[in-house]
Design an enzyme around this catalytic site. Sequence first.
Site, short mmCIF file in Angstrom:
data_model
loop_
_atom_site.label_atom_id
_atom_site.label_comp_id
_atom_site.label_asym_id
_atom_site.label_seq_id
_atom_site.Cartn_x
_atom_site.Cartn_y
_atom_site.Cartn_z
N LEU A 186 10.21 -20.85 -4.01
CA LEU A 186 9.35 -19.83 -3.40
C LEU A 186 8.03 -19.81 -4.17
O LEU A 186 8.04 -19.74 -5.40
CB LEU A 186 10.02 -18.44 -3.48
CG LEU A 186 9.15 -17.19 -3.29
CD1 LEU A 186 8.58 -17.12 -1.87
CD2 LEU A 186 9.96 -15.90 -3.55
N HIS B 259 2.63 3.29 -8.92
CA HIS B 259 2.40 1.87 -9.26
C HIS B 259 3.55 1.35 -10.11
O HIS B 259 4.02 0.22 -9.93
CB HIS B 259 1.09 1.72 -10.04
CG HIS B 259 -0.12 2.16 -9.27
ND1 HIS B 259 -0.33 1.82 -7.96
CD2 HIS B 259 -1.20 2.91 -9.63
CE1 HIS B 259 -1.47 2.34 -7.54
NE2 HIS B 259 -2.01 3.02 -8.53
N ASP C 70 0.82 -1.22 0.00
CA ASP C 70 0.00 0.00 0.00
C ASP C 70 0.86 1.27 0.00
O ASP C 70 1.99 1.27 0.48
CB ASP C 70 -0.92 -0.01 1.24
CG ASP C 70 -2.05 0.98 1.11
OD1 ASP C 70 -2.35 1.42 -0.02
OD2 ASP C 70 -2.65 1.33 2.14
C1 IPE Z 1 -5.49 -2.47 -0.16
O1 IPE Z 1 -5.15 -1.14 -0.29
C2 IPE Z 1 -5.39 -3.18 -1.46
C3 IPE Z 1 -4.06 -3.33 -2.00
C4 IPE Z 1 -2.94 -2.92 -1.46
C5 IPE Z 1 -3.97 -4.00 -3.28
P1 IPE Z 1 -6.27 0.01 -0.51
O2 IPE Z 1 -5.50 1.27 -0.66
O3 IPE Z 1 -7.19 -0.37 -1.58
O4 IPE Z 1 -7.04 -0.04 0.88
P2 IPE Z 1 -7.90 1.06 1.63
O5 IPE Z 1 -8.89 1.59 0.65
O6 IPE Z 1 -6.96 2.13 2.08
O7 IPE Z 1 -8.50 0.36 2.78
C1 IPE Z 2 -1.57 0.31 -3.37
O1 IPE Z 2 -1.32 1.68 -3.40
C2 IPE Z 2 -1.78 -0.29 -4.74
C3 IPE Z 2 -3.17 -0.66 -5.04
C4 IPE Z 2 -4.16 -0.60 -4.21
C5 IPE Z 2 -3.44 -1.15 -6.37
P1 IPE Z 2 -2.49 2.74 -3.44
O2 IPE Z 2 -2.87 2.99 -4.86
O3 IPE Z 2 -3.59 2.30 -2.56
O4 IPE Z 2 -1.78 4.01 -2.85
P2 IPE Z 2 -2.37 4.99 -1.73
O5 IPE Z 2 -2.73 4.14 -0.57
O6 IPE Z 2 -3.55 5.67 -2.34
O7 IPE Z 2 -1.25 5.92 -1.43
MG MG Z 3 -4.00 2.54 -0.60
#
Ligand code: IPE
Ligand code: IPE
Ligand code: MG
Length: 242
Positions: A127, A33, A16
């Site tokens: 792995l 990303h 995240d």
């Molecule tokens: C969880 O992160 C999903 C992934 C890392 C793929 P999100 O960014 O979607 O989660 P919330 O919305 O903060 O809970």
């Molecule tokens: C996690 O990073 C990746 C996915 C959920 C696909 P985010 O896109 O949620 O990044 P933040 O949390 O908004 O910074």
């Molecule tokens: Mg996120």
Amino acid sequence: MNKDLLMPNHIGIIMDGNGRWAQKRGMIRTMGHKTAVGTLKKLCIHMADRGVKYASLYAFSTENFKRDIKEVEFLMNLFIESFKKEFDFIKEKKVRVLFSGRRKPLPKKVLEAMDQLVEDTKNYTDLTLNICLNYGSHAEIVDMTKKVCEMYHNGEISLENITEDFIQKNMYQDLPPLDFVIRTSGELRLSNFMMYQASYAEFYFPKVYFPDFTPEEFDKAIEVFQKRNRRFGGIENEVKSS
Ligand code: IPE
Ligand code: IPE
Ligand code: MG
């Protein structure tokens, strides 16, 4: 990190903070990303070198389809590109790739790239990378329940067959329970990630955004894990390390 101490057998990583990582640098979210792919590649090689047996990586949740269509499309294309080009380390490190999640409504090209990766790596055993893509714990439990009900309906099983072990075997993938769940970016929640499998996992929430989650950050996490005292509902064990 002490190499003589126990490594978690199955590590879950909620990757995240990509968007915030990019925004902090004045870039658009999708750059986060893109950068995360390089981070993930280094991390997988490092985990293979450290002898980790199973890693579940949260790449895209069932809820992530709520995002702006442009971001979703960017991610889908990034998945296709990465599965085709960035997994060259897999052969050398003998990494098996599996996927967990619903196939619908993933685009055909994503599914094809996923299937190819699974096929190409099916004989490796060092792995196992379980990539959670269009994954949600709730969806998984619903899908498992439907599968089990169908078996019951067809007379393939009776109620006595429904044990904890049987439930686990009918999840998307039959993997050992999670020992350690790491969520980067400082958020303190699971966001629908492997709730069933994480029932006795240890949790770790580093502040760094995922693109900054280097092999050194991983080793720091393992150090924390190695100091935890896992009891599984039993009595206190001796602390494993000083
Ligand atoms: C969880 O992160 C999903 C992934 C890392 C793929 P999100 O960014 O979607 O989660 P919330 O919305 O903060 O809970
Ligand atoms: C996690 O990073 C990746 C996915 C959920 C696909 P985010 O896109 O949620 O990044 P933040 O949390 O908004 O910074
Ligand atoms: Mg996120």
